[in-house]
Design a protein around this motif. Structure first.
Motif, PDB file in Angstrom:
ATOM      1  N   ILE A  57     -44.301  -0.248  44.138  1.00 50.85           N
ATOM      2  CA  ILE A  57     -45.204  -0.454  45.265  1.00 50.85           C
ATOM      3  C   ILE A  57     -45.938   0.845  45.597  1.00 50.85           C
ATOM      4  O   ILE A  57     -47.100   0.827  46.014  1.00 50.85           O
ATOM      5  CB  ILE A  57     -44.432  -1.024  46.474  1.00 50.85           C
ATOM      6  CG1 ILE A  57     -44.046  -2.485  46.174  1.00 50.85           C
ATOM      7  CG2 ILE A  57     -45.236  -0.920  47.763  1.00 50.85           C
ATOM      8  CD1 ILE A  57     -43.083  -3.109  47.146  1.00 50.85           C
ATOM      9  N   ASP A  58     -45.279   1.969  45.371  1.00 52.35           N
ATOM     10  CA  ASP A  58     -45.917   3.265  45.625  1.00 52.35           C
ATOM     11  C   ASP A  58     -47.114   3.517  44.707  1.00 52.35           C
ATOM     12  O   ASP A  58     -47.878   4.468  44.927  1.00 52.35           O
ATOM     13  CB  ASP A  58     -44.910   4.407  45.467  1.00 52.35           C
ATOM     14  CG  ASP A  58     -43.936   4.504  46.631  1.00 52.35           C
ATOM     15  OD1 ASP A  58     -44.200   3.897  47.692  1.00 52.35           O
ATOM     16  OD2 ASP A  58     -42.915   5.198  46.487  1.00 52.35           O
ATOM     17  N   LEU A  59     -47.313   2.689  43.692  1.00 51.05           N
ATOM     18  CA  LEU A  59     -48.475   2.820  42.806  1.00 51.05           C
ATOM     19  C   LEU A  59     -49.726   2.135  43.356  1.00 51.05           C
ATOM     20  O   LEU A  59     -50.819   2.325  42.829  1.00 51.05           O
ATOM     21  CB  LEU A  59     -48.143   2.242  41.422  1.00 51.05           C
ATOM     22  CG  LEU A  59     -47.110   3.035  40.619  1.00 51.05           C
ATOM     23  CD1 LEU A  59     -46.632   2.229  39.428  1.00 51.05           C
ATOM     24  CD2 LEU A  59     -47.694   4.366  40.189  1.00 51.05           C
TER      25      LEU A  59
ATOM     26  N   ILE B  79     -51.759  -5.214  51.150  1.00 52.16           N
ATOM     27  CA  ILE B  79     -51.336  -5.491  49.772  1.00 52.16           C
ATOM     28  C   ILE B  79     -49.824  -5.389  49.655  1.00 52.16           C
ATOM     29  O   ILE B  79     -49.168  -6.251  49.057  1.00 52.16           O
ATOM     30  CB  ILE B  79     -52.026  -4.540  48.777  1.00 52.16           C
ATOM     31  CG1 ILE B  79     -53.533  -4.796  48.754  1.00 52.16           C
ATOM     32  CG2 ILE B  79     -51.437  -4.701  47.375  1.00 52.16           C
ATOM     33  CD1 ILE B  79     -54.322  -3.756  47.990  1.00 52.16           C
ATOM     34  N   THR B  80     -49.255  -4.339  50.237  1.00 54.56           N
ATOM     35  CA  THR B  80     -47.804  -4.142  50.179  1.00 54.56           C
ATOM     36  C   THR B  80     -47.073  -5.334  50.776  1.00 54.56           C
ATOM     37  O   THR B  80     -46.082  -5.809  50.222  1.00 54.56           O
ATOM     38  CB  THR B  80     -47.423  -2.841  50.917  1.00 54.56           C
ATOM     39  OG1 THR B  80     -48.071  -1.746  50.278  1.00 54.56           O
ATOM     40  CG2 THR B  80     -45.926  -2.618  50.900  1.00 54.56           C
ATOM     41  N   GLU B  81     -47.566  -5.830  51.898  1.00 49.88           N
ATOM     42  CA  GLU B  81     -46.938  -6.996  52.534  1.00 49.88           C
ATOM     43  C   GLU B  81     -47.087  -8.257  51.697  1.00 49.88           C
ATOM     44  O   GLU B  81     -46.240  -9.141  51.737  1.00 49.88           O
ATOM     45  CB  GLU B  81     -47.527  -7.208  53.925  1.00 49.88           C
ATOM     46  CG  GLU B  81     -47.098  -6.137  54.903  1.00 49.88           C
ATOM     47  CD  GLU B  81     -47.814  -6.217  56.245  1.00 49.88           C
ATOM     48  OE1 GLU B  81     -48.728  -7.068  56.412  1.00 49.88           O
ATOM     49  OE2 GLU B  81     -47.465  -5.417  57.126  1.00 49.88           O
ATOM     50  N   SER B  82     -48.175  -8.342  50.924  1.00 48.29           N
ATOM     51  CA  SER B  82     -48.406  -9.553  50.136  1.00 48.29           C
ATOM     52  C   SER B  82     -47.669  -9.553  48.801  1.00 48.29           C
ATOM     53  O   SER B  82     -47.470 -10.608  48.215  1.00 48.29           O
ATOM     54  CB  SER B  82     -49.901  -9.757  49.889  1.00 48.29           C
ATOM     55  OG  SER B  82     -50.381  -8.858  48.914  1.00 48.29           O
TER      56      SER B  82
ATOM     57  N   LYS C  53     -50.847 -13.671  46.187  1.00 51.99           N
ATOM     58  CA  LYS C  53     -51.719 -12.667  45.574  1.00 51.99           C
ATOM     59  C   LYS C  53     -52.695 -12.095  46.589  1.00 51.99           C
ATOM     60  O   LYS C  53     -53.093 -12.748  47.531  1.00 51.99           O
ATOM     61  CB  LYS C  53     -52.427 -13.218  44.356  1.00 51.99           C
ATOM     62  CG  LYS C  53     -53.502 -14.234  44.621  1.00 51.99           C
ATOM     63  CD  LYS C  53     -54.123 -14.661  43.310  1.00 51.99           C
ATOM     64  CE  LYS C  53     -55.218 -15.666  43.567  1.00 51.99           C
ATOM     65  NZ  LYS C  53     -55.851 -16.078  42.350  1.00 51.99           N
ATOM     66  N   PHE C  54     -53.020 -10.860  46.379  1.00 49.81           N
ATOM     67  CA  PHE C  54     -54.036 -10.161  47.169  1.00 49.81           C
ATOM     68  C   PHE C  54     -55.151  -9.843  46.207  1.00 49.81           C
ATOM     69  O   PHE C  54     -54.961  -9.092  45.267  1.00 49.81           O
ATOM     70  CB  PHE C  54     -53.473  -8.878  47.770  1.00 49.81           C
ATOM     71  CG  PHE C  54     -54.440  -8.195  48.682  1.00 49.81           C
ATOM     72  CD1 PHE C  54     -54.365  -8.406  50.041  1.00 49.81           C
ATOM     73  CD2 PHE C  54     -55.431  -7.358  48.185  1.00 49.81           C
ATOM     74  CE1 PHE C  54     -55.268  -7.777  50.896  1.00 49.81           C
ATOM     75  CE2 PHE C  54     -56.336  -6.744  49.040  1.00 49.81           C
ATOM     76  CZ  PHE C  54     -56.248  -6.950  50.405  1.00 49.81           C
TER      77      PHE C  54
END
Length: 144
Positions: A88-90, A129-132, A137-138
């Motif tokens: 996710i950090d990417l 985006i992180t939450e999705s 999909k985002f």
């Protein structure tokens, strides 16, 4: 080269050692922006990754702690792939690649509204985006 052996201590080299081929970033893209979770979904991406390459990249990303897999509850023979916190950090890096690409190449599959949204509220987009990730999909192609 062994998994933990680097050519140098340069941070850019470190990232490229693990993420430097196109297939690795495209697998991560599919997990982040396309909401793909299964091997077959990723395999069917438009770039046409070969089965053996996808298998290798997923194993590699798992061994690096970027992706994790678990058996699919409804059919245990299938695996569900998700990003770890390290993966996710990417997301900010992927957004920067999108912005850079859209700046230097016309006609790419990203809306100008999305580019403007990222430029105006990058932190908000990263949060959304992180939450999705893992739920739906985002799309970078959506209207702002």
């Amino acid at each position: 080269m062994k998994k933990d052996e680097l050519r140098s201590e340069c941070p850019i080299n470190y990232a490229l050692e693990y993420l430097g081929d196109k297939w690795t970033l495209l697998v991560i893209r599919d997990l982040v922006f396309e909401g793909k979770k299964f091997f077959k979904e990723i395999l069917n991406s438009k770039e046409g990754i070969a089965t053996n390459i996808l298998t290798d990249r997923l194993k590699r990303l798992e061994s690096l702690g970027v992706v994790e897999s678990r058996p699919y509850e409804k059919q245990r023979k299938f695996k569900v792939y998700t990003l770890t916190e390290k993966g996710i950090d990417l997301i900010p890096i992927l957004l920067e690649l999108i912005i850079w690409s859209a700046k230097h190449k016309d006609g790419l599959n990203v809306s100008p509204e999305f580019i403007e949204l990222v430029k105006k509220d990058k932190d908000g987009v990263i949060k959304a985006i992180t939450e999705s990730v893992g739920t739906n999909k985002f799309s970078a192609n959506r209207e702002a």
